[in-house]
Write an enzyme that holds these catalytic residues in place. Structure first.
Site, PDB file in Angstrom:
ATOM      1  N   LYS A   9       0.834  -1.199   0.000  1.00 14.94           N
ATOM      2  CA  LYS A   9       0.000   0.000   0.000  1.00 14.94           C
ATOM      3  C   LYS A   9       0.876   1.260   0.000  1.00 14.94           C
ATOM      4  O   LYS A   9       2.105   1.185   0.200  1.00 14.94           O
ATOM      5  CB  LYS A   9      -0.916  -0.040   1.226  1.00 14.94           C
ATOM      6  CG  LYS A   9      -1.997  -1.141   1.168  1.00 14.94           C
ATOM      7  CD  LYS A   9      -2.733  -1.194   2.504  1.00 14.94           C
ATOM      8  CE  LYS A   9      -3.925  -2.138   2.484  1.00 14.94           C
ATOM      9  NZ  LYS A   9      -4.546  -2.220   3.831  1.00 14.94           N
ATOM     10  N   TYR A  49     -12.492  -2.547  -2.782  1.00 14.42           N
ATOM     11  CA  TYR A  49     -12.961  -2.509  -1.392  1.00 14.42           C
ATOM     12  C   TYR A  49     -14.493  -2.466  -1.281  1.00 14.42           C
ATOM     13  O   TYR A  49     -15.024  -2.033  -0.253  1.00 14.42           O
ATOM     14  CB  TYR A  49     -12.335  -1.312  -0.664  1.00 14.42           C
ATOM     15  CG  TYR A  49     -10.898  -1.564  -0.231  1.00 14.42           C
ATOM     16  CD1 TYR A  49     -10.559  -2.703   0.523  1.00 14.42           C
ATOM     17  CD2 TYR A  49      -9.883  -0.667  -0.545  1.00 14.42           C
ATOM     18  CE1 TYR A  49      -9.248  -2.932   0.923  1.00 14.42           C
ATOM     19  CE2 TYR A  49      -8.562  -0.896  -0.134  1.00 14.42           C
ATOM     20  CZ  TYR A  49      -8.262  -2.030   0.603  1.00 14.42           C
ATOM     21  OH  TYR A  49      -6.965  -2.262   1.011  1.00 14.42           O
ATOM     22  N   PHE A  57     -14.876   3.381   8.194  1.00 13.38           N
ATOM     23  CA  PHE A  57     -13.522   3.642   7.690  1.00 13.38           C
ATOM     24  C   PHE A  57     -13.423   3.609   6.164  1.00 13.38           C
ATOM     25  O   PHE A  57     -12.346   3.802   5.611  1.00 13.38           O
ATOM     26  CB  PHE A  57     -12.516   2.653   8.313  1.00 13.38           C
ATOM     27  CG  PHE A  57     -12.798   1.197   8.029  1.00 13.38           C
ATOM     28  CD1 PHE A  57     -12.362   0.594   6.853  1.00 13.38           C
ATOM     29  CD2 PHE A  57     -13.505   0.417   8.948  1.00 13.38           C
ATOM     30  CE1 PHE A  57     -12.613  -0.743   6.585  1.00 13.38           C
ATOM     31  CE2 PHE A  57     -13.761  -0.935   8.687  1.00 13.38           C
ATOM     32  CZ  PHE A  57     -13.313  -1.517   7.499  1.00 13.38           C
ATOM     33  N   ARG A  85      -1.244 -14.447   4.129  1.00 11.95           N
ATOM     34  CA  ARG A  85      -1.901 -13.711   5.224  1.00 11.95           C
ATOM     35  C   ARG A  85      -1.147 -13.914   6.536  1.00 11.95           C
ATOM     36  O   ARG A  85      -1.060 -13.002   7.363  1.00 11.95           O
ATOM     37  CB  ARG A  85      -3.385 -14.090   5.338  1.00 11.95           C
ATOM     38  CG  ARG A  85      -4.191 -13.410   4.217  1.00 11.95           C
ATOM     39  CD  ARG A  85      -5.675 -13.498   4.397  1.00 11.95           C
ATOM     40  NE  ARG A  85      -6.247 -12.735   5.487  1.00 11.95           N
ATOM     41  CZ  ARG A  85      -6.734 -11.506   5.388  1.00 11.95           C
ATOM     42  NH1 ARG A  85      -6.650 -10.820   4.260  1.00 11.95           N
ATOM     43  NH2 ARG A  85      -7.302 -10.924   6.423  1.00 11.95           N
ATOM     44  N   THR A  91      -4.887  -7.870  10.758  1.00 14.00           N
ATOM     45  CA  THR A  91      -5.229  -6.567  10.180  1.00 14.00           C
ATOM     46  C   THR A  91      -4.732  -5.408  11.046  1.00 14.00           C
ATOM     47  O   THR A  91      -4.227  -4.413  10.529  1.00 14.00           O
ATOM     48  CB  THR A  91      -6.769  -6.486  10.022  1.00 14.00           C
ATOM     49  OG1 THR A  91      -7.203  -7.614   9.248  1.00 14.00           O
ATOM     50  CG2 THR A  91      -7.186  -5.201   9.340  1.00 14.00           C
ATOM     51  N   ARG A 102       3.094  -6.674   9.375  1.00 14.50           N
ATOM     52  CA  ARG A 102       2.308  -5.624  10.033  1.00 14.50           C
ATOM     53  C   ARG A 102       2.801  -5.371  11.462  1.00 14.50           C
ATOM     54  O   ARG A 102       2.773  -4.236  11.930  1.00 14.50           O
ATOM     55  CB  ARG A 102       0.819  -5.981   9.984  1.00 14.50           C
ATOM     56  CG  ARG A 102       0.241  -5.758   8.577  1.00 14.50           C
ATOM     57  CD  ARG A 102      -1.085  -6.437   8.406  1.00 14.50           C
ATOM     58  NE  ARG A 102      -1.793  -5.979   7.199  1.00 14.50           N
ATOM     59  CZ  ARG A 102      -2.943  -6.489   6.784  1.00 14.50           C
ATOM     60  NH1 ARG A 102      -3.520  -7.458   7.476  1.00 14.50           N
ATOM     61  NH2 ARG A 102      -3.526  -6.039   5.693  1.00 14.50           N
ATOM     62  N   ASN A 112      -1.518  -0.094   7.560  1.00 10.75           N
ATOM     63  CA  ASN A 112      -1.030  -1.452   7.835  1.00 10.75           C
ATOM     64  C   ASN A 112      -0.278  -2.095   6.673  1.00 10.75           C
ATOM     65  O   ASN A 112      -0.122  -3.308   6.606  1.00 10.75           O
ATOM     66  CB  ASN A 112      -2.171  -2.341   8.357  1.00 10.75           C
ATOM     67  CG  ASN A 112      -3.264  -2.536   7.335  1.00 10.75           C
ATOM     68  OD1 ASN A 112      -3.227  -1.951   6.251  1.00 10.75           O
ATOM     69  ND2 ASN A 112      -4.243  -3.356   7.658  1.00 10.75           N
ATOM     70  N   HIS A 115      -1.956  -5.379   1.485  1.00  8.81           N
ATOM     71  CA  HIS A 115      -3.221  -6.089   1.280  1.00  8.81           C
ATOM     72  C   HIS A 115      -2.882  -7.487   0.811  1.00  8.81           C
ATOM     73  O   HIS A 115      -1.952  -7.676   0.026  1.00  8.81           O
ATOM     74  CB  HIS A 115      -4.080  -5.409   0.210  1.00  8.81           C
ATOM     75  CG  HIS A 115      -5.236  -6.271  -0.206  1.00  8.81           C
ATOM     76  ND1 HIS A 115      -6.417  -6.332   0.507  1.00  8.81           N
ATOM     77  CD2 HIS A 115      -5.368  -7.170  -1.225  1.00  8.81           C
ATOM     78  CE1 HIS A 115      -7.228  -7.207  -0.064  1.00  8.81           C
ATOM     79  NE2 HIS A 115      -6.618  -7.735  -1.116  1.00  8.81           N
ATOM     80  N   GLU A 126      -9.560 -11.191  -7.221  1.00  7.83           N
ATOM     81  CA  GLU A 126      -8.748  -9.972  -7.105  1.00  7.83           C
ATOM     82  C   GLU A 126      -7.604  -9.938  -8.121  1.00  7.83           C
ATOM     83  O   GLU A 126      -7.299  -8.876  -8.665  1.00  7.83           O
ATOM     84  CB  GLU A 126      -8.216  -9.842  -5.678  1.00  7.83           C
ATOM     85  CG  GLU A 126      -9.322  -9.524  -4.684  1.00  7.83           C
ATOM     86  CD  GLU A 126      -8.831  -9.339  -3.250  1.00  7.83           C
ATOM     87  OE1 GLU A 126      -9.597  -8.788  -2.441  1.00  7.83           O
ATOM     88  OE2 GLU A 126      -7.688  -9.753  -2.937  1.00  7.83           O
TER      89      GLU A 126
END
Ligand code: IDP
Ligand code: MG
Length: 151
Positions: A9, A49, A57, A85, A91, A102, A112, A115, A126
């Site tokens: 990100k 998203y 948020f 993950r 998260t 993270r 964070n 993704h 995705e």
């Protein structure tokens, strides 16, 4: 073989952590299938998203992901979704296990760093949303047989 979308990100890009994040995924044994450095449009951010639309948020999330370039990647491997993950961590950085990205680089949920797709089906969807078919590379890596048991 599962595939996952991975985004570094805008905070990860601005903090010069792209190489660190790629290195961790490479060392894990995952195989890169596609990558592009890009500015995300509002339309793509909203589609990506969509599941979070209406949450408090959401607007901040779309602003965050469009605020600077991202490194978008497709990574593959056996159990790639769960493995990635796990490498990213929970998260919320303060709930992420030590040793995860993270945890090691983050403090706040709204910054964070990465993704990663949350389920194998999400990974397929995705990757197809972010990459055209011709932007993905199907290849055999010389070390695959030392990483992938079935190879
Ligand atoms: P994930 O990225 O671990 O899959 P999701 O629940 O799908 O987490 O949320 C998507 C992204 O939205 C998170 O990575 C984070 O950047 C942001 N986010 C989630 N919950 C909050 C929140 O409570 N405040 C601010 N941002 C949030
Ligand atoms: Mg998610």
């Amino acid at each position: 073989m599962e595939r996952s979308l991975v985004l570094v990100k805008p905070d990860g890009v601005q903090r010069a952590l792209v190489g660190e994040i790629i290195a961790r995924l490479e060392r894990r044994g995952l195989r890169l299938a596609g990558a592009k450095f890009m500015q995300v449009s509002t339309a793509l951010a909203e589609e990506h998203y969509a599941e979070h639309q209406g949450k408090p948020f959401y607007n901040g999330l779309v602003e965050y992901i469009t605020s600077a370039p991202v490194m978008a990647m497709a990574w593959e491997g056996p159990n790639a979704v769960a493995a990635i993950r796990q490498t990213m961590g929970a998260t919320r950085p303060t709930e992420a296990a030590p040793g995860t990205i993270r945890h090691d680089f983050g403090l706040e949920v709204g910054r964070n760093l990465t993704h990663a797709s949350d389920k194998p089906e999400t990974g397929e969807r995705e990757v197809a949303l972010w990459f055209k078919a011709e932007e993905l590379v199907s290849w055999n890596r010389d070390i695959d047989k030392w990483v992938f048991e079935g190879k």
